[in-house]
Scaffold this active site. Structure first.
Site, short mmCIF file in Angstrom:
data_model
loop_
_atom_site.label_atom_id
_atom_site.label_comp_id
_atom_site.label_asym_id
_atom_site.label_seq_id
_atom_site.Cartn_x
_atom_site.Cartn_y
_atom_site.Cartn_z
CE LYS A 177 -3.98 1.93 2.50
NZ LYS A 177 -4.90 1.65 3.66
CB CYS A 202 -7.98 0.73 1.95
SG CYS A 202 -9.33 1.36 2.95
CG ASN A 262 -10.25 -3.17 6.93
OD1 ASN A 262 -10.36 -3.79 7.97
ND2 ASN A 262 -9.88 -3.76 5.81
N1 ING Z 1 -9.23 3.40 5.47
C1 ING Z 1 -9.90 4.60 5.09
C2 ING Z 1 -10.12 4.72 3.58
O1 ING Z 1 -9.40 5.37 2.86
C3 ING Z 1 -10.07 7.05 5.21
C4 ING Z 1 -9.30 5.83 5.65
C5 ING Z 1 -11.48 7.10 5.27
C6 ING Z 1 -9.37 8.11 4.69
C7 ING Z 1 -12.17 8.21 4.81
C8 ING Z 1 -10.05 9.25 4.22
C9 ING Z 1 -11.45 9.29 4.29
O2 ING Z 1 -11.13 4.17 3.17
C10 ING Z 1 -8.07 2.87 5.03
N2 ING Z 1 -7.68 1.70 5.60
O3 ING Z 1 -7.39 3.42 4.19
#
Ligand code: ING
Length: 309
Positions: free
Chosen positions: A124, A169, A194
């Protein structure tokens, strides 16, 4: 002429701290069996599919942290999954936390082909969240503490009768992710995620989490003439909720399959890879229409800066 790839996306419900890896692998195997019953050739499992989303916890004891990582892939815990997939002739994407022999730590995914061979690995690149402890926050998001930035780029592999890319993700929110892979002629990108439903930084309406998740998949599928298969780990893990919304998205930008629960759930679509052909030939014919000489800032700048004169 249709070019079919029977594709399943296997959504996982919560994995709690108390759940054993063996119990999780048994759940993955049940989803694989259902994928087999649908005559799938490929299954997408989630990001960090073997453990709870541990970056939500502030930990300092290295032994406690290390138990969430895999030191080899496959290994004794996941071998039953690899064995059954090979028996079925089903390829799969699997996300997990990787420790290398040199002690490097990555948020990693692999592509395994229908013969059971690991044909690709991705580490990642877009690590969201923070590395410091935020004790006032309801939970942490410590991917920048527990993982290094991926060091192998965004690759595309010739497998499953197509050109397949993968990401993980937060990568799905960044257009560069897909463009680098579609410039390598990817026809499909697979990913796991997640995604906490609560924003620890500002009071963001909860519905926007699902909206932005689907928007990121649909817009980038269309703008890069890609099929996208996205698998959630979701539901409430020890009280910490994550969105579902596992989906298969067409190069038209349309969602052709989406999960309806926050539990273990398989979605399926008989993907016709040829649907991307017209979009690659006409609308997004990169060779005919792109003008990289005007895109230099995308490479030269990390953050936003002053307008160029
Ligand atoms: N989780 C989230 C994602 O990108 C996030 C973190 C959520 C960042 C919402 C920005 C906005 O879906 C992971 N594990 O990257």
């Amino acid at each position: 002429m249709k070019r079919l790839l029977p594709l399943s996306v296997a959504q996982l419900g919560p994995i709690h701290l108390a759940d054993s890896k063996a119990a999780v692998v048994e759940r993955l195997i049940e989803l694989l069996k259902e994928a087999h019953s649908r005559n799938s050739h490929f299954v997408v499992f989630p990001e960090l599919a073997l453990t709870t989303f541990f970056p939500r916890y502030w930990m300092t004891d290295q032994a406690e942290i290390d138990r969430f990582y895999e030191r080899s892939m496959p290994n004794k815990d996941v071998q039953p999954l690899f064995d059954l997939a090979k028996q079925y002739g089903i390829g799969f994407y699997l996300g997990y936390a990787e420790i290398t022999p040199e002690g490097e730590r990555f948020n990693t995914s692999i592509i395994v082909d229908r013969s059971g061979t690991i044909v690709g690995r991705y580490r990642k690149i877009h690590l969201p969240g923070h590395s410091d402890h935020k004790p006032a926050a309801p939970f942490q998001h410590l991917e920048k503490k527990y993982f290094q930035v991926g060091n192998e780029g965004f690759k595309v592999w010739e497998t499953m009768g197509t050109k397949m890319g993968m990401c993980i993700c937060n990568d799905r929110r960044w257009p560069e992710t897909y463009r680098v892979m579609s410039l390598q002629s990817a026809e499909i990108v697979v990913l796991g995620y997640n995604t906490p439903s609560h924003n620890i930084h500002w009071p963001e309406p909860t519905h926007l989490r699902m909206f932005h998740h689907l928007l990121s998949l649909q817009s980038n599928a269309y703008q890069n003439a890609l099929w996208i298969g996205a698998a959630a780990k979701c539901g409430s893990e020890d009280g910490f909720h994550m969105i579902a919304g596992s989906a298969i998205v067409s190069p038209t930008g349309e969602i052709v399959a989406q999960s309806a629960s926050e539990e273990d759930e398989l979605i399926f679509h008989n993907v016709d890879l040829a649907i991307g052909d017209n979009f690659r030939e006409h609308v997004f014919n990169f060779a005919k229409h792109r003008r990289p000489e005007h895109y230099k800032l995308i490479i030269e700048r990390i953050g936003a800066d002053e307008p160029i004169k």
